[in-house]
Design a protein around this motif. Sequence first.
Motif, mmCIF file in Angstrom:
data_model
loop_
_atom_site.group_PDB
_atom_site.id
_atom_site.type_symbol
_atom_site.label_atom_id
_atom_site.label_comp_id
_atom_site.label_asym_id
_atom_site.label_seq_id
_atom_site.Cartn_x
_atom_site.Cartn_y
_atom_site.Cartn_z
ATOM 1 N N GLN A 31 40.523 -5.540 -21.496
ATOM 2 C CA GLN A 31 39.188 -4.951 -21.648
ATOM 3 C C GLN A 31 38.140 -5.786 -20.911
ATOM 4 O O GLN A 31 37.246 -5.244 -20.262
ATOM 5 N N LEU A 32 38.303 -7.137 -20.992
ATOM 6 C CA LEU A 32 37.341 -8.013 -20.297
ATOM 7 C C LEU A 32 37.432 -7.825 -18.789
ATOM 8 O O LEU A 32 36.421 -7.760 -18.108
ATOM 9 N N LEU A 33 38.675 -7.690 -18.249
ATOM 10 C CA LEU A 33 38.877 -7.504 -16.805
ATOM 11 C C LEU A 33 38.192 -6.240 -16.339
ATOM 12 O O LEU A 33 37.646 -6.202 -15.249
ATOM 13 N N MET A 34 38.148 -5.228 -17.230
ATOM 14 C CA MET A 34 37.551 -3.946 -16.852
ATOM 15 C C MET A 34 36.050 -4.081 -16.602
ATOM 16 O O MET A 34 35.448 -3.268 -15.926
ATOM 17 N N TYR A 35 35.463 -5.117 -17.173
ATOM 18 C CA TYR A 35 34.010 -5.263 -17.025
ATOM 19 C C TYR A 35 33.609 -6.164 -15.851
ATOM 20 O O TYR A 35 32.445 -6.426 -15.658
ATOM 21 N N ILE A 36 34.586 -6.636 -15.020
ATOM 22 C CA ILE A 36 34.267 -7.482 -13.858
ATOM 23 C C ILE A 36 33.307 -6.800 -12.891
ATOM 24 O O ILE A 36 32.294 -7.393 -12.501
ATOM 25 N N PRO A 37 33.572 -5.525 -12.501
ATOM 26 C CA PRO A 37 32.608 -4.894 -11.560
ATOM 27 C C PRO A 37 31.200 -4.891 -12.120
ATOM 28 O O PRO A 37 30.242 -5.118 -11.387
ATOM 29 N N ASP A 38 31.010 -4.662 -13.441
ATOM 30 C CA ASP A 38 29.692 -4.627 -14.079
ATOM 31 C C ASP A 38 28.999 -5.985 -13.930
ATOM 32 O O ASP A 38 27.816 -6.057 -13.587
ATOM 33 N N VAL A 39 29.810 -7.085 -14.151
ATOM 34 C CA VAL A 39 29.231 -8.433 -14.058
ATOM 35 C C VAL A 39 28.813 -8.721 -12.616
ATOM 36 O O VAL A 39 27.708 -9.206 -12.369
ATOM 37 N N LEU A 40 29.720 -8.314 -11.677
ATOM 38 C CA LEU A 40 29.415 -8.548 -10.247
ATOM 39 C C LEU A 40 28.174 -7.802 -9.840
ATOM 40 O O LEU A 40 27.273 -8.356 -9.191
ATOM 41 N N LEU A 41 28.086 -6.546 -10.249
ATOM 42 C CA LEU A 41 26.925 -5.711 -9.902
ATOM 43 C C LEU A 41 25.648 -6.320 -10.460
ATOM 44 O O LEU A 41 24.604 -6.404 -9.739
ATOM 45 N N LEU A 42 25.722 -6.798 -11.709
ATOM 46 C CA LEU A 42 24.556 -7.420 -12.370
ATOM 47 C C LEU A 42 24.135 -8.662 -11.609
ATOM 48 O O LEU A 42 22.926 -8.851 -11.301
ATOM 49 N N ALA A 43 25.149 -9.519 -11.125
ATOM 50 C CA ALA A 43 24.846 -10.741 -10.394
ATOM 51 C C ALA A 43 24.201 -10.427 -9.054
ATOM 52 O O ALA A 43 23.163 -11.024 -8.681
ATOM 53 N N LEU A 44 24.728 -9.447 -8.339
ATOM 54 C CA LEU A 44 24.175 -9.039 -7.033
ATOM 55 C C LEU A 44 22.786 -8.520 -7.212
ATOM 56 O O LEU A 44 21.884 -8.834 -6.409
ATOM 57 N N ALA A 45 22.549 -7.704 -8.323
ATOM 58 C CA ALA A 45 21.203 -7.153 -8.576
ATOM 59 C C ALA A 45 20.213 -8.276 -8.819
ATOM 60 O O ALA A 45 19.096 -8.257 -8.292
ATOM 61 N N VAL A 46 20.622 -9.357 -9.536
ATOM 62 C CA VAL A 46 19.743 -10.515 -9.793
ATOM 63 C C VAL A 46 19.443 -11.213 -8.495
ATOM 64 O O VAL A 46 18.287 -11.558 -8.196
ATOM 65 N N PHE A 47 20.512 -11.408 -7.669
ATOM 66 C CA PHE A 47 20.305 -12.054 -6.351
ATOM 67 C C PHE A 47 19.350 -11.283 -5.542
ATOM 68 O O PHE A 47 18.444 -11.870 -4.952
ATOM 69 N N ALA A 48 19.511 -9.966 -5.480
ATOM 70 C CA ALA A 48 18.612 -9.140 -4.672
ATOM 71 C C ALA A 48 17.193 -9.264 -5.166
ATOM 72 O O ALA A 48 16.241 -9.322 -4.366
ATOM 73 N N PHE A 49 17.041 -9.362 -6.499
ATOM 74 C CA PHE A 49 15.713 -9.456 -7.080
ATOM 75 C C PHE A 49 15.047 -10.769 -6.745
ATOM 76 O O PHE A 49 13.844 -10.804 -6.431
ATOM 77 N N VAL A 50 15.769 -11.850 -6.701
ATOM 78 C CA VAL A 50 15.119 -13.134 -6.413
ATOM 79 C C VAL A 50 14.992 -13.400 -4.944
ATOM 80 O O VAL A 50 14.410 -14.400 -4.514
ATOM 81 N N GLY A 51 15.527 -12.548 -4.036
ATOM 82 C CA GLY A 51 15.316 -12.648 -2.609
ATOM 83 C C GLY A 51 16.324 -13.491 -1.900
ATOM 84 O O GLY A 51 16.164 -13.808 -0.722
ATOM 85 N N MET A 52 17.333 -13.902 -2.592
ATOM 86 C CA MET A 52 18.399 -14.582 -1.869
ATOM 87 C C MET A 52 19.111 -13.566 -1.014
ATOM 88 O O MET A 52 19.012 -12.393 -1.235
ATOM 89 N N PHE A 53 19.827 -13.906 -0.255
ATOM 90 C CA PHE A 53 20.589 -13.056 0.678
ATOM 91 C C PHE A 53 19.747 -12.013 1.312
ATOM 92 O O PHE A 53 20.150 -10.895 1.526
ATOM 93 N N ASN A 54 18.433 -12.265 1.619
ATOM 94 C CA ASN A 54 17.569 -11.288 2.258
ATOM 95 C C ASN A 54 18.117 -10.815 3.566
ATOM 96 O O ASN A 54 17.996 -9.637 3.908
#
Lengths: 682, 120
Positions: A8-31
């Motif tokens: 069940q935890l493995l199933m939520y990996i894409p959600d965690v990755l998406l959340l991390a990328l969304a945070v990165f995009a919000f703080v302007g890293m990887f512009n």
Amino acid sequence: MKRNIQIQLLMYIPDVLLLALAVFAFVGMFNQYQQALFIVMGLLIVLMIVRTIFINNLIRKLYTSRIIDIRTLINAFKKGKYKLRTEQPRGDDALADIHRDLVIVGTHFDNIISSQQGEIEKLRELYDSIVLSLNSYFLVLNEREEIIFANEVFCKKFQISLEYIAGKKIDDIFYFVTGRIKESIQQVKRNGNSVVLEKTHLLSNERISIIADIKISYITVKGENQIVLVMDDITNRCRKDYQISLISQISESIQHDNRLDHVLHTILTGVTSGTGLGFNRAMLFLKDEKRHILSGRMAVGPDTIEEAIKIWNSVASEREENNNVAIEDTAEGKGQELLRNVQTASFDLKEDNLLVWVLNTATSIHIHDASSDSRVDENIKKFIDVNEFVIVPLVAGNRTIGVIVADNKFNQIPIGIDSVDLLSIFAYQAALSIESYNNLEMVQDEMDKIQHRQEAIVESEKLAAVGRIASHIAHEIRNPLVTMGGYARRIIQQTDSEIPKGAQVHKAANVIINEADRLEKILSNVMDFTRSSPFILKFNNINEVIEDTVDLLRNLFQERRVEIDLQLGDDIPLVKSDFNQMKQVMLNLLQNSIDATASHGKIYVETLMRNKKVVIIVRDTGPGFEQDDIEKVFDPFFSTKVTGVGLGLAIVKKIIMDHGGEITATNRENGAEVQISLPLPG
Amino acid sequence: MSKILIVEDEQHQRELYAMELQEEGYEVDQASNGKEAVDMVKDNKYDLVILDIRMPEMDGIEALGKILSRDKKIPIVIYTAYSNYKSNFMTWTADAYITKSSNLDELKEKISELLTTRNQ
């Protein structure tokens, strides 16, 4: 479990990755890699959608069928079915557990229920057998009082089928229904309380009759009101109770009642009353030894079926008030014709008929079909007027004193052997009752006779005592009298009557002789009175006796100038008597009358027949007896005459009594009258 | 001449009978009770005995038996005021039973009748 959580935890990996990328995009890293970032994010979203679809499919695949299984199970439970043939629950998750648990619960329930059903089945069987084995009759009516059920015992007893009675009213199957039952049903319908009717008489159209305690109650089945009648047949019990009380009542009524008719009525009421032997009619005949006949004495029973119903109705309600057996005049005023017919009936004991046969053989007889039975002659057939009847003898000690005839003319119930047996036993008791009554009466009669005899003895003792005294005195007097008279005679012999003195002496001596002779005659009378010479009884004509005596006294009649008038009956039978004594009677009576009658008076002598006795009447025209003395004129030494000792009428009475006759003295308008009655032989 | 014994306790009556019977031509002896009579019958021969019943010392019935045991053929006339001894069977052995009366005709007739038969 741990593995499940890891998956069940493995199933939520894409959600965690998406959340991390969304945070990165919000703080302007990887512009500078913004484009690539969005692509990655887009891929992640696609991945998440795919995953959701996949998971949903997976879930559907894993659970839906099992839930349906569970739902089916529950639906079955709801319908009361606890045991189902379902597939074994798959998987090892909670759902499977629930399913498994449900199946287990269902199995338990099913076990419980099936075991309960066995019990219920057993109970029902028990119940049915109880109901069937009970002797009570069940009858169930609906609100409209139509019969909807009757138990087997009821149908069997009253000989009708359930199909026949279904939908009928109780009036249709019973010959009559008493007002009490109808009223009680209405009462039950009004207030719903049960009512118990004790000792109620029921008679079906098939003429089957019972006495029952009836319980009427009101029940509601599936919203419909029903009336249940439970009838306990107490006919036999009642009979036994009744017989006991009846016997005691009969003996009691005999003690308190000195009329045989009442005793007989009580007995027959016992035979006919519903709780007694229950016959419709009963007739009682008694043997008349003197007249050599069997004569009808008493009958109880109605004349018509209407009367019968009235009696049955009234007997039931009377019993309600008073638990005692009502054997009093329940049939008052009913059955008058029957009573009249029986009381005027008599059969010669020499006659060859059924009643006489039962009397002579002391055997009871049960006739089933009089019309085809050769033992029943036309006379009896006509008299009893019913096809089936019973005749039982009334045996007291070792003799038969009469018979009882009983039948069921009106309800025509066949007479059972037990009824005949009961009637026989009852007849035995009844016979003893009648016999003891008769004995009582005989004792009474004997006592009367004894009293009568005692009076006669006292009377004759009185006469005898007087006689003894008289005889003693007479003898004592006779001796000096004989001497006196004897010497007076000598004086006459020895004196010469020719000379004047002699004549005087003669006369004087003659007076003595005459007086002595008279006294001697009186003494002879006294002796006659006391002498108990055996009299010579022969058949004598009383008229002849009278004529003889009158001839003897003819001179006296002429001398006293008294007329004699004889009115002697023509057909006077001969009387067994002593001729001389009867002559003495007439002599004394006529002498008395002559003495009492003045000259030119008249004496009448009459003979006639009255009540099978020869009557002699002697009447004169004298002054009559002194009123106070009438009772005493026959007493010895009672005399109003100047002459005589007063034994004349006493001698007359003694002679008449010796002949078994009677004598009375009365005063008529113009003289005394003496009446003698003499019995004829046989 | 026939010889008659009169047995009677009452002197006047006895003498009356004696006078009357002597006048009839009989020889008469007198006894005043049964005992005397039995003794006299022992010593004398009588053709007939007139016997009263109620007497002192020995009554007529006893005397009757004793006289008859001595002489079975002697005629005996019971002459008494009592009529009821007629039913006593002891008196049946006498030849006659007459109730006393002041008129002696019946007695006289009986005596002559009995003596006539005896002498035949």
